[in-house]
Design a protein around this motif. Structure first.
Motif, PDB file in Angstrom:
ATOM      1  N   PHE A   4       0.721  -1.253   0.408  1.00 36.64           N
ATOM      2  CA  PHE A   4      -0.150  -0.136  -0.054  1.00 36.64           C
ATOM      3  C   PHE A   4       0.815   1.479   0.400  1.00 36.64           C
ATOM      4  N   SER A  12       0.240   4.954   1.617  1.00 37.70           N
ATOM      5  CA  SER A  12      -0.344   5.632   2.282  1.00 37.70           C
ATOM      6  C   SER A  12      -0.214   6.595   1.943  1.00 37.70           C
ATOM      7  N   VAL A  39      -4.883   4.655  -0.195  1.00 38.81           N
ATOM      8  CA  VAL A  39      -4.896   4.811   1.086  1.00 38.81           C
ATOM      9  C   VAL A  39      -5.101   5.638   1.198  1.00 38.81           C
ATOM     10  N   ALA A  48      -9.652  -3.615   2.612  1.00 38.08           N
ATOM     11  CA  ALA A  48      -9.394  -3.302   3.750  1.00 38.08           C
ATOM     12  C   ALA A  48      -8.321  -4.027   5.304  1.00 38.08           C
ATOM     13  N   TYR A  86      -5.855  -3.563   4.631  1.00 42.11           N
ATOM     14  CA  TYR A  86      -4.368  -3.260   4.739  1.00 42.11           C
ATOM     15  C   TYR A  86      -4.170  -2.471   6.537  1.00 42.11           C
ATOM     16  N   SER A 136      -8.913   7.095   6.964  1.00 39.47           N
ATOM     17  CA  SER A 136      -8.064   5.975   5.858  1.00 39.47           C
ATOM     18  C   SER A 136      -9.405   5.376   4.681  1.00 39.47           C
ATOM     19  N   VAL A 188      -9.891   3.082   1.756  1.00 44.68           N
ATOM     20  CA  VAL A 188      -9.093   2.025   1.247  1.00 44.68           C
ATOM     21  C   VAL A 188      -9.846   1.391  -0.350  1.00 44.68           C
TER      22      VAL A 188
END
Length: 771
Positions: free
Chosen positions: A578, A580, A615, A657, A660, A764, A766
């Motif tokens: 991921f 972010s 994300v 999700a 993550y 967050s 996702v």
């Protein structure tokens, strides 16, 4: 005062809503909101009962347009319509028995005739329900104009005003609207029956209308031949007396138990009352020499002649107006229920299956009101033009429903299931009903096509195509997110790109959050912002204290969004990793003010959701009086971090999700499902365990179907400790086309708006992209 009650305070919008609609009811009260027969009759029968107030007038309008002496043909046509009404009522009683779950013609056609006939039935009914509201309300306004002609020029605003009032009444709840509509309906029945009985007594000595009125322009001025075509046209016009009959079969679950039995009894009672009133009015109209007038309706002419004006005449006019307007309530009950069934079958947006605060399908109620108002405005509240669009839809549904029931009874008999000792009677009755309504449908289309019915004939397949498009999209999405290609237990690295627009407390809070998660690498990138301080690099060095150097965005590459995308794409990592993108955000305005001021930031976050592996993590800090709320201005690592994954089902988007959320290595990681109804939770829990989703699933009840209180309460269980930061992880479906946004639940947008104003909460998103 906060907007919408954010932060525990009641906002202005909430107060207005509570004043108009009332306080929310818990889902557990659904059983208590079911209707006894004395309330179900005015709610579901007002359309069918009120149609007797103008069905005879529609027969006369056609006949008197051909010959000034055509009154004698009214009764044979009225008797034929009454027989047809009896057949249809008996047929729909069978529907109530065979399909106690409701849905009417759509459900019957779906189970017995297949997908496409059922969508024809659904489309026809949806069109007809909108027309019912428009025609009923405009007919009520015509009744008002009958004793107040100076209001004729205000017909459109008066009609729209009535629609708004009925909408508010229905948003308050089914039972409440029944209590409101019961008195006018029963008063109308008493008034019309009294008028018919007294008129029949007077006709023993000769019927006469006391006060002649000027006929409608365009009617025949001399006697002439009345051909078969005119008679068929008059028959189809008078068949408006059958509108609304199907509403009870559509809404069987709304009745008190035993639901099917109570629905059938109410249906037969409604039919008996409607036949008596319709035949009585038609007989008096044929004998009393009434005409069709712009200034006074047929019922008003009869009431004035029989009662000689005075209080009794006003009583008839007031309650005729009331039931004509309130007849729209039948559609307000049936239209949202049909939309809810279609939503569960994924033919319309899923939001239509959600119950509102007062245990009604409020989204469907609002859409119906908007469409009806648009129709009234487009046709200038002209009853004669609107009535030409009527009947086609309802008789299409009648015919398909009865054909479907024929197949239903034959299949049950073939499979050896109980259909009674004389099983052949049921399919025979429905076959007669299908033949009769099918003939009326053909006659109606043939005689009214050039008068406006062509619009409905065109609208039904267009609407059907829209239903198929929505269903195809939902099925495609469902297939893509349930391929089970994402393994929740997979290990993934998290690469962080921290956007630094300034040296605000939001940047400090974001830096503290970044240091609290497990990140493979961290990049700090300057996000250009008008008005930011020139010494940002010095501020960043003091703030980060040994953190990553502040990078500049590439000079070229298009917009800010495109340049950030290029930074994201430079970040190396595994296929399942991921990136972010952390967006610090100072929130100093609520609601519309925030949306207007931060349009650029909103577009940036929405655009990043389309980027693979990204994300979007929003770190909001609310400011009041220039000071941060609930946080300090230092980049301190929180002592406790909690990650909550909000889920609405089990699929690949949720699995991603969860992966993550686990990559953040918070002190505690959990998934939360908010259940509007307790029976919704067990299937989710069972599938969660079967798919081995790796983190615990908590079920939180939301008995008032409002996510705000339970979501806030769940988060505040943790943030009540000042050393805790909660990361709310939202799986979000991202589609390729903007128009698809309306087809998906708007929960992620709601959650983001809600927690923008909540201290020590990080959001967050996702994304899970589907083609």
């Amino acid at each position: 005062m906060s907007v919408g009650g954010v932060g525990g305070r009641v906002g202005l919008g909430t107060l207005v809503k509570r004043l108009l609609v009332g306080r929310s009811k818990p889902s557990s009260l659904v059983e208590h909101s079911r209707l006894p027969k004395f309330l179900a009759l005015p709610i579901f029968s007002s359309d069918a009962l009120s149609s007797v107030a103008y069905a005879t007038e529609q027969i006369l309008f056609v006949l008197l347009g051909a010959s000034v002496a055509a009154n004698t043909d009214v009764m044979p046509i009225a008797i034929a319509i009454a027989v047809l009404l009896g057949i249809v009522i008996a047929s729909y009683a069978q529907t109530c028995r065979a399909y106690p779950s409701g849905g009417g013609g759509y459900v019957v056609s779906k189970e017995n005739l297949g997908k496409y006939p059922s969508l024809v039935a659904a489309s026809a009914l949806l069109v007809d329900y909108v027309l019912t509201v428009a025609v009923s309300v405009v007919a009520g306004v015509v009744a008002i104009v009958s004793f107040a002609p100076h209001l004729l020029s205000y017909a459109v605003p008066i009609s729209i005003g009535f629609v708004i009032l009925i909408t508010i009444a229905n948003l308050r709840g089914v039972r409440e609207s029944g209590l409101l509509f019961a008195l006018p309906t029963y008063a109308f029945i008493v008034g019309i029956v009294a008028m018919v009985l007294l008129g029949l007594g007077q006709c023993l000595q000769g019927c006469a209308v006391a006060e002649p009125v000027p006929p409608l322009p365009g009617l025949a001025l001399a006697e002439g031949a009345v051909g078969l075509g005119v008679l068929l046209h008059a028959f189809s016009s008078g068949s408006t007396a059958l509108t609304g009959v199907e509403a009870i079969a559509t809404a069987v679950p709304a009745f008190q138990r035993p639901q099917s039995k109570n629905a059938r009894q109410t249906l037969f009672l409604m039919g008996g009352i409607a036949v008596v009133m319709f035949l009585g009015i038609s007989y008096l109209a044929s004998r009393a020499g009434v005409t069709v007038s712009e200034h006074r309706s047929v019922v008003a002419q009869l009431a004035h002649g029989i009662f000689g004006g005075g209080p009794a005449f006003l009583f008839i006019q007031i309650f005729t107006t009331a039931i004509l307007v309130l007849a729209a309530n039948t559609s307000y009950q049936a239209f949202p229920r049909l939309l809810a069934i279609l939503a569960r079958d994924r033919y319309v947006p899923g939001q239509f299956a959600n119950m509102g605060d007062r245990l009604v399908y409020s989204n469907g109620v609002v859409v119906l009101a908007l469409l009806a108002c648009l129709l009234i405005w487009a046709f200038d509240a002209n009853l004669e033009r609107l009535i030409q669009l009527y009947v086609v839809g309802v008789f299409t549904d009648f015919t398909l429903s009865q054909i479907g029931l024929v197949r239903h009874w034959r299949r049950r008999h073939r499979e050896g299931l109980d259909v009674g000792p004389k099983w052949w009677f049921r399919p025979a009755l429905n076959a007669v009903g299908a033949l009769a309504t099918g003939m009326v449908l053909v006659i109606t289309i043939a005689t009214k096509f050039t008068h406006g019915a062509w619009l409905v004939v065109v609208a039904i397949p267009v609407l059907m195509a829209g239903l198929l498009y929505v269903n195809r999209h939902y099925e495609h999405i469902r297939t893509q997110i349930r391929r089970w290609v994402v393994r929740p237990g997979a290990e993934a690295d998290n690469h962080v790109v921290l956007l630094v627009p300034d040296g605000s407390p939001a940047v400090a809070e974001a830096l503290g959050w970044v240091r609290s998660v497990r990140a493979r690498d961290v990049r700090a990138v300057h996000l250009p912002r008008p008005g930011a301080d020139g010494d940002l690099r010095d501020q960043w060095r003091r703030l980060s204290r040994g953190g990553p150097d502040l990078e500049d965005l590439p000079e070229s590459g298009g917009s800010v969004l495109d340049r950030i995308r290029s930074v994201v794409r430079e970040t190396q990592g595994g296929e399942g990793d991921f990136v972010s993108v952390v967006v610090p955000e100072v929130v100093d305005k609520a609601g519309l003010g925030y949306l207007l001021e931060r349009r650029d930031l909103i577009r940036l976050k929405a655009g990043l959701l389309n980027e693979p592996r990204v994300v979007v993590t929003d770190v909001p800090v609310q400011m009041e009086g220039g000071l941060p709320v609930g946080v300090d201005e230092l980049p301190l690592v929180p002592q406790r971090t909690v990650t909550l994954v909000f889920v609405a089902g089990v699929n690949d988007a949720v699995a991603r999700a969860v992966t993550y959320a686990r990559s953040l290595t918070a002190s505690e990681t959990r998934a939360v499902y908010f259940a509007f109804d307790p029976k919704d939770a067990p299937p989710i829990q069972e599938e969660w365990g079967e798919r081995k989703m790796q983190i615990p699933l908590d079920v939180v009840e939301a008995p008032f179907r409002d996510l705000q209180p339970p979501m806030l309460a769940e988060v505040r269980r943790y943030t009540s400790r000042a050393d805790t930061v909660v990361t709310v992880v939202m799986p979000e479906i991202v589609t390729g086309k903007w128009r698809h946004v309306l087809l998906h639940n708007q929960t992620p947008l709601f959650v983001k708006r809600l927690f923008l104003f909540e201290p020590r909460v990080v959001l967050s998103s996702v994304p899970y992209r589907v083609d």
